[in-house]
Design a protein around this motif. Structure first.
Motif, short mmCIF file in Angstrom:
data_model
loop_
_atom_site.label_atom_id
_atom_site.label_comp_id
_atom_site.label_asym_id
_atom_site.label_seq_id
_atom_site.Cartn_x
_atom_site.Cartn_y
_atom_site.Cartn_z
N LEU A 168 9.22 -10.69 -11.64
CA LEU A 168 8.65 -11.52 -10.02
C LEU A 168 8.43 -10.16 -9.60
N VAL A 169 8.15 -9.67 -8.11
CA VAL A 169 8.02 -9.06 -7.41
C VAL A 169 8.43 -9.85 -5.93
N ASP A 170 8.76 -9.39 -4.70
CA ASP A 170 8.55 -9.75 -3.46
C ASP A 170 7.00 -9.78 -2.64
N PRO A 171 6.56 -10.01 -1.98
CA PRO A 171 5.39 -9.55 -1.42
C PRO A 171 5.19 -8.88 -1.00
N VAL A 172 5.95 -8.62 0.28
CA VAL A 172 5.73 -7.12 1.27
C VAL A 172 5.94 -6.01 0.24
N LEU A 173 6.66 -5.85 -1.03
CA LEU A 173 7.25 -4.49 -2.20
C LEU A 173 5.30 -4.73 -2.79
N ALA A 174 4.16 -5.82 -3.28
CA ALA A 174 3.48 -6.07 -3.82
C ALA A 174 2.43 -5.89 -2.73
N GLU A 175 2.38 -5.64 -1.42
CA GLU A 175 1.32 -5.75 -0.59
C GLU A 175 1.41 -4.06 -0.39
N GLU A 176 2.88 -3.33 -0.51
CA GLU A 176 2.04 -1.53 -0.21
C GLU A 176 2.55 -1.46 -1.33
N GLU A 177 2.27 -1.94 -2.39
CA GLU A 177 1.51 -1.02 -3.99
C GLU A 177 0.11 -1.77 -3.92
N GLN A 178 0.11 -2.44 -3.05
CA GLN A 178 -1.70 -3.11 -3.98
C GLN A 178 -2.24 -1.81 -2.63
N GLU A 179 -1.90 -1.53 -1.65
CA GLU A 179 -2.54 -0.61 -1.00
C GLU A 179 -2.29 0.45 -0.91
N LYS A 180 -0.90 1.40 -1.86
CA LYS A 180 -0.87 2.44 -2.51
C LYS A 180 -2.63 2.48 -3.45
N MET A 181 -2.47 1.79 -4.68
CA MET A 181 -3.33 1.51 -5.83
C MET A 181 -4.73 1.60 -5.13
N SER A 182 -4.67 0.74 -4.24
CA SER A 182 -5.98 0.23 -3.67
C SER A 182 -7.23 2.31 -3.53
N LYS A 183 -6.25 3.06 -3.09
CA LYS A 183 -6.45 4.06 -3.18
C LYS A 183 -6.56 4.41 -3.80
N LEU A 184 -6.09 4.34 -4.85
CA LEU A 184 -6.18 6.23 -6.36
C LEU A 184 -7.50 5.10 -6.66
N PHE A 185 -7.75 3.01 -6.77
CA PHE A 185 -8.61 3.15 -7.57
C PHE A 185 -10.13 3.65 -6.71
N GLY A 186 -9.69 3.60 -5.34
CA GLY A 186 -10.92 3.96 -4.67
C GLY A 186 -11.11 5.48 -5.14
#
Length: 257
Positions: A239-257
């Motif tokens: 389990l991870v907290d929502p804030v960490l998850a959101e930060e990493e999702q934003e970071k990884m979306s740039k990688l995927f883009g």
């Protein structure tokens, strides 16, 4: 440069969640392909099987035609023998010789009758095999057309996704190397045990992501401190907290883009 022993729990959680996001993206790419690779493989096997069957049928036809030729030769030989015995009967000295030659003629006539019967049977086999060959050729043409269509579909999807998948697989390996082996093994074990492949999930609306099981408030607080790797007691997911998850999702979306 920091060594693995100096990496904080938060760093581990971020790396694990990043790895999860990358692997989930790979899962998405592969799900787009769906059953197509297996369909293509099955069709290739079927086409190969039909070609093998055709080859065998053609070989069988050649064998039967050879048998027909052999029986025709036998008939010709028997006719020659009958003619010879008939000539010999004209010059016999007694009834015993005449009767012996008569038996030889009768035997050759039976041989001719049997050969004629065999030829008819062989010709019936050939007609049946011709029908089977025609049906097999029709089935083969239909399967080859279907295979070409499915291969085209698969090639188009591969052309779109193969480059991205290779890049993501490389990234996945890079992120794995940032995480201690024990955690990577645990992550992979959890991924294999859950149907959607989600081993690391954020808390969503007070529950484990994708689950209806509520996480107690004190545990949620502990997860938010990022001081300890905590798993969901029901699913075993990390389990991870929502804030960490959101930060990493934003970071990884740039990688995927």
């Amino acid at each position: 440069m920091a060594t693995k022993t100096e990496i904080t729990v938060e760093d581990k959680l971020r790396a694990l969640y990043d790895l999860q996001l990358i692997d989930s993206r790979i899962d998405e790419i592969r799900s787009v392909r769906g059953e197509l690779p297996l369909e293509v493989e099955d069709l290739e096997d079927e086409v190969l099987g039909l070609k093998t069957r055709l080859d065998k049928l053609k070989t069988d036809m050649e064998t039967v035609n050879f048998e027909i030729s052999a029986k025709k030769n036998l008939i010709d030989e028997s006719k020659v023998a009958i003619k010879k015995y008939a000539e010999q009967q004209k010059n016999v000295r007694n009834s015993r010789e005449f009767n012996s030659l008569t038996k030889e003629v009768e035997f050759q006539e039976l041989e001719i009758q049997l050969a004629d019967k065999n030829i008819k049977e062989f010709k019936a086999q050939i007609e049946h095999k011709k029908e089977v060959i025609a049906e097999t050729k029709e089935r083969l043409a239909e399967r080859e057309t279907h295979l070409k269509h499915k291969k085209g579909e698969l090639d188009a999807i591969l052309a779109e996704t193969e480059k991205e998948e290779k890049a993501l697989l490389k990234k996945s390996a890079e992120f794995e190397n940032q995480i201690e082996e024990r955690l990577v093994k645990a992550y992979k074990r959890i991924r294999n045990n859950v149907k959607n492949g989600l081993a690391v999930v954020p808390i969503e609306r007070g529950a484990s992501g994708g689950s209806f099981f509520t996480i107690p408030p004190q545990v949620q607080v502990e997860i938010a401190t990022r001081k300890k790797i905590i798993t969901d007691e029901h699913s075993g997911r990390i389990l991870v907290d929502p804030v960490l998850a959101e930060e990493e999702q934003e970071k990884m979306s740039k990688l995927f883009g």
